[in-house]
Design a protein around this motif. Sequence first.
Motif, PDB file in Angstrom:
ATOM      1  N   VAL A  42       0.870  -1.175   0.000  1.00 42.41           N
ATOM      2  CA  VAL A  42       0.000   0.000   0.000  1.00 42.41           C
ATOM      3  C   VAL A  42       0.910   1.228   0.000  1.00 42.41           C
ATOM      4  O   VAL A  42       1.717   1.417   0.911  1.00 42.41           O
ATOM      5  N   SER A  43       0.792   2.025  -1.058  1.00 38.55           N
ATOM      6  CA  SER A  43       1.657   3.187  -1.264  1.00 38.55           C
ATOM      7  C   SER A  43       1.378   4.252  -0.206  1.00 38.55           C
ATOM      8  O   SER A  43       0.240   4.373   0.267  1.00 38.55           O
ATOM      9  N   PRO A  44       2.381   5.038   0.183  1.00 36.29           N
ATOM     10  CA  PRO A  44       2.114   6.102   1.156  1.00 36.29           C
ATOM     11  C   PRO A  44       1.121   7.114   0.603  1.00 36.29           C
ATOM     12  O   PRO A  44       1.248   7.547  -0.543  1.00 36.29           O
ATOM     13  N   MET A  45       0.152   7.464   1.418  1.00 35.62           N
ATOM     14  CA  MET A  45      -0.851   8.441   0.968  1.00 35.62           C
ATOM     15  C   MET A  45      -1.162   9.431   2.084  1.00 35.62           C
ATOM     16  O   MET A  45      -1.683   9.056   3.144  1.00 35.62           O
ATOM     17  N   ALA A  46      -0.838  10.703   1.822  1.00 35.26           N
ATOM     18  CA  ALA A  46      -1.016  11.766   2.810  1.00 35.26           C
ATOM     19  C   ALA A  46      -2.487  11.864   3.219  1.00 35.26           C
ATOM     20  O   ALA A  46      -3.384  11.845   2.378  1.00 35.26           O
ATOM     21  N   GLN A  47      -2.687  11.970   4.515  1.00 38.02           N
ATOM     22  CA  GLN A  47      -4.048  12.037   5.071  1.00 38.02           C
ATOM     23  C   GLN A  47      -4.382  13.434   5.589  1.00 38.02           C
ATOM     24  O   GLN A  47      -5.543  13.782   5.717  1.00 38.02           O
ATOM     25  N   VAL A 120       7.552   3.651   6.993  1.00 35.50           N
ATOM     26  CA  VAL A 120       7.203   5.075   7.093  1.00 35.50           C
ATOM     27  C   VAL A 120       8.011   5.843   6.060  1.00 35.50           C
ATOM     28  O   VAL A 120       9.173   5.542   5.809  1.00 35.50           O
ATOM     29  N   GLN A 121       7.348   6.813   5.447  1.00 37.90           N
ATOM     30  CA  GLN A 121       8.031   7.655   4.476  1.00 37.90           C
ATOM     31  C   GLN A 121       8.460   8.941   5.176  1.00 37.90           C
ATOM     32  O   GLN A 121       7.628   9.655   5.735  1.00 37.90           O
ATOM     33  N   ILE A 122       9.768   9.197   5.162  1.00 41.37           N
ATOM     34  CA  ILE A 122      10.313  10.373   5.854  1.00 41.37           C
ATOM     35  C   ILE A 122      10.654  11.441   4.822  1.00 41.37           C
ATOM     36  O   ILE A 122      11.253  11.143   3.781  1.00 41.37           O
ATOM     37  N   GLY A 320       1.830   3.308  -9.718  1.00 40.24           N
ATOM     38  CA  GLY A 320       1.173   4.189 -10.674  1.00 40.24           C
ATOM     39  C   GLY A 320       0.306   3.437 -11.656  1.00 40.24           C
ATOM     40  O   GLY A 320       0.819   2.703 -12.502  1.00 40.24           O
ATOM     41  N   GLY A 321      -1.009   3.573 -11.493  1.00 35.04           N
ATOM     42  CA  GLY A 321      -1.930   2.955 -12.444  1.00 35.04           C
ATOM     43  C   GLY A 321      -1.939   1.441 -12.397  1.00 35.04           C
ATOM     44  O   GLY A 321      -2.294   0.785 -13.388  1.00 35.04           O
ATOM     45  N   VAL A 322      -1.561   0.872 -11.269  1.00 36.21           N
ATOM     46  CA  VAL A 322      -1.634  -0.590 -11.106  1.00 36.21           C
ATOM     47  C   VAL A 322      -2.997  -0.876 -10.477  1.00 36.21           C
ATOM     48  O   VAL A 322      -3.217  -0.564  -9.309  1.00 36.21           O
ATOM     49  N   GLY A 343      -1.980   2.721  -4.878  1.00 37.57           N
ATOM     50  CA  GLY A 343      -2.451   3.877  -4.118  1.00 37.57           C
ATOM     51  C   GLY A 343      -3.965   4.004  -4.166  1.00 37.57           C
ATOM     52  O   GLY A 343      -4.687   3.448  -3.335  1.00 37.57           O
ATOM     53  N   ARG A 344      -4.461   4.718  -5.182  1.00 33.44           N
ATOM     54  CA  ARG A 344      -5.891   5.048  -5.216  1.00 33.44           C
ATOM     55  C   ARG A 344      -6.787   3.819  -5.240  1.00 33.44           C
ATOM     56  O   ARG A 344      -7.853   3.814  -4.605  1.00 33.44           O
ATOM     57  N   ALA A 345      -6.362   2.768  -5.933  1.00 32.57           N
ATOM     58  CA  ALA A 345      -7.209   1.566  -5.979  1.00 32.57           C
ATOM     59  C   ALA A 345      -7.338   0.946  -4.589  1.00 32.57           C
ATOM     60  O   ALA A 345      -8.346   0.298  -4.278  1.00 32.57           O
TER      61      ALA A 345
HETATM   62  C1  LIG Z   1      -4.525  10.873  -1.462  1.00 32.06           C
HETATM   63  C2  LIG Z   1      -3.123  10.623  -1.916  1.00 32.06           C
HETATM   64  C3  LIG Z   1      -2.054  10.995  -1.107  1.00 32.06           C
HETATM   65  C4  LIG Z   1      -0.738  10.722  -1.502  1.00 32.06           C
HETATM   66  N1  LIG Z   1       0.287  11.008  -0.650  1.00 32.06           N
HETATM   67  C5  LIG Z   1       1.549  10.607  -0.955  1.00 32.06           C
HETATM   68  C6  LIG Z   1       2.592  10.700  -0.006  1.00 32.06           C
HETATM   69  O1  LIG Z   1       2.409  11.081   1.165  1.00 32.06           O
HETATM   70  N2  LIG Z   1       3.828  10.347  -0.417  1.00 32.06           N
HETATM   71  C7  LIG Z   1       4.074   9.865  -1.687  1.00 32.06           C
HETATM   72  O2  LIG Z   1       5.220   9.563  -2.023  1.00 32.06           O
HETATM   73  N3  LIG Z   1       3.083   9.714  -2.564  1.00 32.06           N
HETATM   74  C8  LIG Z   1       1.835  10.054  -2.226  1.00 32.06           C
HETATM   75  N4  LIG Z   1       0.813   9.830  -3.102  1.00 32.06           N
HETATM   76  C9  LIG Z   1       1.110   9.138  -4.371  1.00 32.06           C
HETATM   77  C10 LIG Z   1       0.851   7.622  -4.215  1.00 32.06           C
HETATM   78  O3  LIG Z   1       1.693   7.048  -3.249  1.00 32.06           O
HETATM   79  C11 LIG Z   1       1.030   6.898  -5.553  1.00 32.06           C
HETATM   80  O4  LIG Z   1       2.377   6.974  -5.933  1.00 32.06           O
HETATM   81  C12 LIG Z   1       0.166   7.499  -6.654  1.00 32.06           C
HETATM   82  O5  LIG Z   1      -1.173   7.682  -6.202  1.00 32.06           O
HETATM   83  C13 LIG Z   1       0.157   6.621  -7.897  1.00 32.06           C
HETATM   84  O6  LIG Z   1      -0.337   5.336  -7.604  1.00 32.06           O
HETATM   85  P1  LIG Z   1      -1.869   4.919  -7.963  1.00 32.06           P
HETATM   86  O7  LIG Z   1      -2.049   5.151  -9.435  1.00 32.06           O
HETATM   87  O8  LIG Z   1      -1.941   3.462  -7.583  1.00 32.06           O
HETATM   88  O9  LIG Z   1      -2.770   5.786  -7.152  1.00 32.06           O
HETATM   89  C14 LIG Z   1      -0.496  10.111  -2.743  1.00 32.06           C
HETATM   90  C15 LIG Z   1      -1.572   9.772  -3.565  1.00 32.06           C
HETATM   91  C16 LIG Z   1      -2.870   9.997  -3.163  1.00 32.06           C
HETATM   92  C17 LIG Z   1      -3.988   9.558  -4.060  1.00 32.06           C
END
Ligand SMILES: Cc1cc2nc3c(=O)[nH]c(=O)nc-3n(C[C@H](O)[C@H](O)[C@H](O)COP(=O)(O)O)c2cc1C
Length: 393
Positions: A42-47, A120-122, A320-322, A343-345
């Motif tokens: 699960v890719s890092p995603m800012a909340q 954790v992503q720093i 990305g786009g997986v 990420g989004r999926a």
């Molecule tokens: C809501 C949201 C927050 C994100 N926050 C981060 C983040 O904190 N660090 C980071 O490297 N990428 C962040 N990304 C990018 C994702 O980690 C990922 O690389 C990107 O969404 C492409 O993957 P996907 O097509 O599967 O969504 C974020 C993406 C989304 C949608």
Amino acid sequence: MLPVAGNTASVVQPASRNGDTLPLCLSPFSLRGVAFANRLVVSPMAQYMCTDGMPGDWHATHLGMHALGGAGLVVAEMTCVSPEARITPGCPGLWNDAQTAAWRRITDAVHAHTPARIGVQIGHAGRKGSTRPLWEGFSKPLAEGNWPILAPSPIPWSEANQVPREATAEDLAAIAAQHAAAARRALLAGFDLIELHFAHGYLVSSFLSPLSNRRVDGFGGSLANRLRFPLMVLRAVRASVPDAMPVTARLSCSDWIEGGFTPDDAVQVAIALRDAGCDLIVASSGQTDPQSRPTAGAMWQVPFAGRIRAEAAVATMAVGGVTEPSHAEGIVAEDAADMVAVGRAALYDPWWARHWSHALGAPLPWPLPYAYGGHFARRHVLVHRHAEGRPRS
Ligand SMILES: Cc1cc2nc3c(=O)[nH]c(=O)nc-3n(C[C@H](O)[C@H](O)[C@H](O)COP(=O)(O)O)c2cc1C
């Protein structure tokens, strides 16, 4: 062969569970001393849900939910090395003891109740700092309470954003030390892996791109000079954690702009990072300049991961786009990456890894209290197949 060690990228061989050959993306993997049950991430995603950098119940719920989802690794969002390093006032931190303890509660729960590893992503926001959460506008400055920001060169992200102060050599040494301190806290907080945020136009990334780094001192100009600060950060972090701890880095492998950072540069950077102890490169791209126009689509960044894996001989993570199980399986089977992040999926379907494991014919084991539910899920699939006139299997 099961795991691939850090710093080496070799052909992935099928593994087996209970004598059955596993799909490659569901086969185990390891980096240094850390074993992952499978290669899905699960890719890092800012909340943007913190106050004073403190992760709370939202993060426990969000990360716990994704850890239950079955991926071998869940990476917490960009977590900042100081209050000034934040993108927004809602970003988490690892600059004090209270944050470290708050993260520990979350990682302990993940480890106690799921087989997932948690990373954790720093990072440091650089010229993209002091802005609002995404849902209030992309990189839009705060309405009030802005803090001073710095960058390699005094070039604002956009006309609306603050002009950053040009970082001095002393600033850079201090920020590298802050990354090292955050890494030590990450260890105390119970994280299994550290991902350095060297992408998306944040501070370290903005040193790599010739569009944002116009310095004429030893930190600017040639790629070797632009790499100096990233290497300072990596070396400081690597020296602060035990050998068994994986340290990875996320790169923007292309600025997607003429005259900007290129995939060729990314290979050179990956080699230098590998030689300084980086275990895996997460191949992202763009977000380094507002004019950037990437060609996005299904698996659009996978070629960057494949090239780096082949030419820099370092493990990679594709992202990305997986969005399909066949994507994840194909990426590992084609040796484009060792791990595959979603990420989004994953936001849309936190059970994606379980659903994909069913589709690939090797269902992940359910958590005990859900096992009965899992039984129902399988029956549902069988009944559904039967209704379609397909044979029961
Ligand atoms: C809501 C949201 C927050 C994100 N926050 C981060 C983040 O904190 N660090 C980071 O490297 N990428 C962040 N990304 C990018 C994702 O980690 C990922 O690389 C990107 O969404 C492409 O993957 P996907 O097509 O599967 O969504 C974020 C993406 C989304 C949608």
